[in-house]
Scaffold this motif. Structure first.
Motif, PDB file in Angstrom:
ATOM      1  N   SER A  96      34.940  90.135 104.353  1.00 55.43           N
ATOM      2  CA  SER A  96      34.120  90.419 105.538  1.00 55.43           C
ATOM      3  C   SER A  96      34.398  89.417 106.655  1.00 55.43           C
ATOM      4  CB  SER A  96      32.634  90.379 105.171  1.00 55.43           C
ATOM      5  OG  SER A  96      32.318  91.418 104.289  1.00 55.43           O
ATOM      6  N   LEU A  97      34.556  88.159 106.290  1.00 57.56           N
ATOM      7  CA  LEU A  97      34.852  87.120 107.281  1.00 57.56           C
ATOM      8  C   LEU A  97      36.183  87.394 107.965  1.00 57.56           C
ATOM      9  CD1 LEU A  97      34.546  84.423 108.729  1.00 57.56           C
ATOM     10  CD2 LEU A  97      35.242  83.282 106.610  1.00 57.56           C
ATOM     11  N   MET A 117      35.788  90.300 110.297  1.00 60.52           N
ATOM     12  CA  MET A 117      35.075  89.905 111.513  1.00 60.52           C
ATOM     13  C   MET A 117      36.039  89.240 112.500  1.00 60.52           C
ATOM     14  SD  MET A 117      32.356  89.120 113.436  1.00 60.52           S
ATOM     15  CE  MET A 117      30.853  89.067 112.496  1.00 60.52           C
ATOM     16  N   ARG A 125      37.312  90.737 116.141  1.00 65.21           N
ATOM     17  CA  ARG A 125      37.066  89.959 117.364  1.00 65.21           C
ATOM     18  C   ARG A 125      38.368  89.514 118.031  1.00 65.21           C
ATOM     19  NH1 ARG A 125      34.621  85.516 117.623  1.00 65.21           N
ATOM     20  NH2 ARG A 125      33.936  86.037 119.698  1.00 65.21           N
ATOM     21  N   ASP A 143      29.254  81.852 104.013  1.00 65.25           N
ATOM     22  CA  ASP A 143      28.184  82.292 104.919  1.00 65.25           C
ATOM     23  C   ASP A 143      28.178  81.470 106.203  1.00 65.25           C
ATOM     24  OD1 ASP A 143      27.288  84.270 103.191  1.00 65.25           O
ATOM     25  OD2 ASP A 143      25.652  83.052 102.371  1.00 65.25           O
ATOM     26  N   PHE A 191      31.097  82.566 108.276  1.00 65.51           N
ATOM     27  CA  PHE A 191      30.848  83.879 108.858  1.00 65.51           C
ATOM     28  C   PHE A 191      29.945  83.753 110.087  1.00 65.51           C
ATOM     29  CE2 PHE A 191      28.857  87.973 109.424  1.00 65.51           C
ATOM     30  CZ  PHE A 191      29.911  88.856 109.230  1.00 65.51           C
ATOM     31  N   SER A 192      28.898  82.949 109.972  1.00 63.50           N
ATOM     32  CA  SER A 192      27.990  82.742 111.110  1.00 63.50           C
ATOM     33  C   SER A 192      28.725  82.175 112.312  1.00 63.50           C
ATOM     34  CB  SER A 192      26.850  81.800 110.717  1.00 63.50           C
ATOM     35  OG  SER A 192      26.043  82.391 109.739  1.00 63.50           O
ATOM     36  N   ARG A 193      29.631  81.252 112.057  1.00 67.43           N
ATOM     37  CA  ARG A 193      30.411  80.662 113.153  1.00 67.43           C
ATOM     38  C   ARG A 193      31.413  81.657 113.718  1.00 67.43           C
ATOM     39  NH1 ARG A 193      31.627  75.268 109.752  1.00 67.43           N
ATOM     40  NH2 ARG A 193      29.512  74.431 109.758  1.00 67.43           N
ATOM     41  N   VAL A 197      31.080  84.669 114.361  1.00 69.79           N
ATOM     42  CA  VAL A 197      30.467  85.603 115.305  1.00 69.79           C
ATOM     43  C   VAL A 197      30.780  85.212 116.741  1.00 69.79           C
ATOM     44  CG1 VAL A 197      28.255  86.499 116.144  1.00 69.79           C
ATOM     45  CG2 VAL A 197      28.643  86.236 113.692  1.00 69.79           C
ATOM     46  N   THR A 198      30.865  83.899 117.009  1.00 66.89           N
ATOM     47  CA  THR A 198      31.107  83.438 118.382  1.00 66.89           C
ATOM     48  C   THR A 198      32.391  82.630 118.538  1.00 66.89           C
ATOM     49  OG1 THR A 198      29.768  81.459 117.985  1.00 66.89           O
ATOM     50  CG2 THR A 198      28.647  83.390 118.920  1.00 66.89           C
TER      51      THR A 198
END
Length: 83
Positions: free
Chosen positions: A34-35, A38, A42, A64, A67-69, A71-72
């Protein structure tokens, strides 16, 4: 031939531990996939070394965070920054 070991509590414990490790590895693989998806969606370039680091990671909490990082992040290096 005595096969009682295969139905013993120790055998059951060993089997359960193996199953738990397998499930954890599967979860980590899914999170890594998933990472990477993503980052790809992007348009963030993922060099082979970073792809290997992500794919070989079995720490779901760390995945996790990455993955959060992601996003941006504008570069793959940004997801690995500590702190």
């Amino acid at each position: 031939m005595d096969l009682s070991f295969y139905t013993s509590p120790l055998s059951e414990e060993i089997r359960a531990e193996g199953e738990a490790r397998g499930e954890a590895r599967g979860e980590a693989r899914g999170e890594a996939k998933s990472l990477l998806m993503m980052l790809e969606l992007r348009g963030v370039h993922v060099p082979d070394e970073a792809r290997e680091k992500i794919t070989n990671c079995d720490d779901t909490e760390l995945l996790d965070q990455w993955f959060s990082r992601a996003v941006t992040a504008s570069s793959v290096e940004e997801i690995f920054i500590e702190g």
